[in-house]
Design a protein around this motif. Sequence first.
Motif, PDB file in Angstrom:
ATOM      1  N   ASP A 178      60.507 -31.799  10.728  1.00  0.00           N
ATOM      2  CA  ASP A 178      59.118 -32.067  11.077  1.00  0.00           C
ATOM      3  C   ASP A 178      58.902 -31.799  12.558  1.00  0.00           C
ATOM      4  OD1 ASP A 178      58.946 -34.898   8.828  1.00  0.00           O
ATOM      5  OD2 ASP A 178      58.319 -32.808   8.523  1.00  0.00           O
ATOM      6  N   PRO A 180      55.763 -32.639  14.588  1.00  0.00           N
ATOM      7  CA  PRO A 180      54.389 -33.124  14.784  1.00  0.00           C
ATOM      8  C   PRO A 180      53.824 -32.677  16.131  1.00  0.00           C
ATOM      9  CG  PRO A 180      55.963 -34.913  15.034  1.00  0.00           C
ATOM     10  CD  PRO A 180      56.739 -33.745  14.532  1.00  0.00           C
ATOM     11  N   GLU A 181      52.552 -32.351  16.129  1.00  0.00           N
ATOM     12  CA  GLU A 181      51.833 -31.913  17.322  1.00  0.00           C
ATOM     13  C   GLU A 181      52.277 -30.546  17.822  1.00  0.00           C
ATOM     14  OE1 GLU A 181      51.432 -34.794  20.434  1.00  0.00           O
ATOM     15  OE2 GLU A 181      51.412 -36.487  19.034  1.00  0.00           O
ATOM     16  N   LEU A 182      52.907 -29.749  16.941  1.00  0.00           N
ATOM     17  CA  LEU A 182      53.187 -28.360  17.319  1.00  0.00           C
ATOM     18  C   LEU A 182      51.855 -27.610  17.330  1.00  0.00           C
ATOM     19  CD1 LEU A 182      55.410 -26.221  17.903  1.00  0.00           C
ATOM     20  CD2 LEU A 182      55.402 -25.710  15.459  1.00  0.00           C
ATOM     21  N   LEU A 203      56.234 -29.948  21.746  1.00  0.00           N
ATOM     22  CA  LEU A 203      55.330 -30.629  20.814  1.00  0.00           C
ATOM     23  C   LEU A 203      54.258 -31.352  21.628  1.00  0.00           C
ATOM     24  CD1 LEU A 203      57.968 -32.155  18.350  1.00  0.00           C
ATOM     25  CD2 LEU A 203      56.756 -29.973  18.181  1.00  0.00           C
ATOM     26  N   GLU A 462      53.257 -27.588  11.324  1.00  0.00           N
ATOM     27  CA  GLU A 462      54.038 -28.613  12.026  1.00  0.00           C
ATOM     28  C   GLU A 462      55.407 -28.827  11.375  1.00  0.00           C
ATOM     29  OE1 GLU A 462      51.635 -32.115  12.380  1.00  0.00           O
ATOM     30  OE2 GLU A 462      50.349 -31.231  13.914  1.00  0.00           O
TER      31      GLU A 462
END
Length: 498
Positions: A178, A180-182, A203, A462
């Motif tokens: 995972d 996140p915030e990519l 990220l 993401e």
Amino acid sequence: MTTTGCCLENFDHTPSESASFGVWERKRKEHVDKTSKTPNKTPQGDRFIPNRNMMNIEVSRLHLQQEIPGKENKQQNNTFQDALLESNSEWRKNFFSSSSSSTCHHYQSALASSLLQNSYHEERSQSKILTFKQKAPKPQEGYVNSLKVLYSQNVLPISEQRRRMIRHIPQTPDRILDAPELVDDYYLNLLDWSHENMLAVALGSSVYLWNANTGDIQELCNVPQDEMICSVSWVPDGHHLAVGTSMNDVQLWDTHRGRQVRKMHSHSSRVGCLAWNGPILSSGSRDTTIHHHDVRIAQHHIETLRGHEQEVCGLKWNVDGTQLASGGNDNLLMVWDNLHSSQPKYRLDQHLAAVKAIAWCPWQSHLLASGGGTADRTIKFWNTTTGSCLQSIDTKSQVCALLWNRHDKEIVSSHGFSQNQLIVWKYPSMVKIAELTGHTSRVLHLAASPDGQTVVSGAGDETLRFWRIFEAAESKLDSSSKTWRSSQKSMMKTCNIR
């Protein structure tokens, strides 16, 4: 019926008066009368039919067998002359019974001598002409084929050939992480894999390091929440990481100590791409410029390259560090010849969309691959010595990233809408070897493991997916890794970051 038969019976000896004036005789006389007259114009025929009634076949055959000046065949000619003086039946009997074998023998001898440049009775071990055998003749003792090295120096072992023919590329990733915030931004470069097997990924406003050997994750740095990380790039020694931010600066971080080494501020807008060339760090920005930074000196900004009209989103040095390729949102691909070029060597404008995907060939320093955005969808190959486009392939979707195989002539590309897939191509035929799907958003980033066999892809969904795409023999893998490490150590001996 009786009269006709009588005429035919006496035809060869004493033809009758009525037979001599038959229909066929009148036609023959009419034909002679017509041909004896001088024609009005020259005949234009293309055939010549000889009159064989005036030819003596036996005399002609005698002339053919007469002695030819300079040839030692007098005895044979005398034999033929004696035979021809006999009766026709006796000559045929003698010729076909006694002379046929001798004539055939001499004919074969002459034919073999002409074709083989040798006597018919002598053995010629290196020729199979006129020789009917089950096996080819063996070469002479000690004979070495001079072309053996030419045709065998690039031949792979049979085991390796068989392994390459049946090479399987898994259609599913080995691992999924995972992310996140990519940020789903086409113009950023948020992923890089070091030669110490450390994966750096940006990220949002933070940079994380994932250790591929142990699986450990650590946060390296972060910026204020209203800012973000725009690019990351490992220095060749693997200990330091360059980070470009939306605050218009470039930061250098010591990953072993977990602290910032220096901050370099020279751009007036976000820094979306970075590329190392030994101790020189090149940065591309939204301000349309490319800056060269020498990290060994206090006054790091040593050169500014101007040529693009919009944001610079792709930046790569070739393997020997002699040429820099840059791509921009202005649909331009530029090749710069050295560090201090005020103008690009080539300004290539054949793409119809932004050029972010750039990859130099690892085994040919002047071969460059580039990919275009949504309105272009092509992969183009360039000869940067001449500036010519070698070929262009329509991929039917946005090209986001390109990555060469270091062990074989292959290249992998990542794409956006509509399949969001990875495609493995065979170069230069550009035949699809495999098509890998799984991402649900455009695949923006690609990076290769230190051994060059695993490729990680980062997408707008993401997630990070690890694909076992490339494969190399153990011997080649060991030699290539040793060569790479030695070259990087020699290049970084003079690199003292301040």
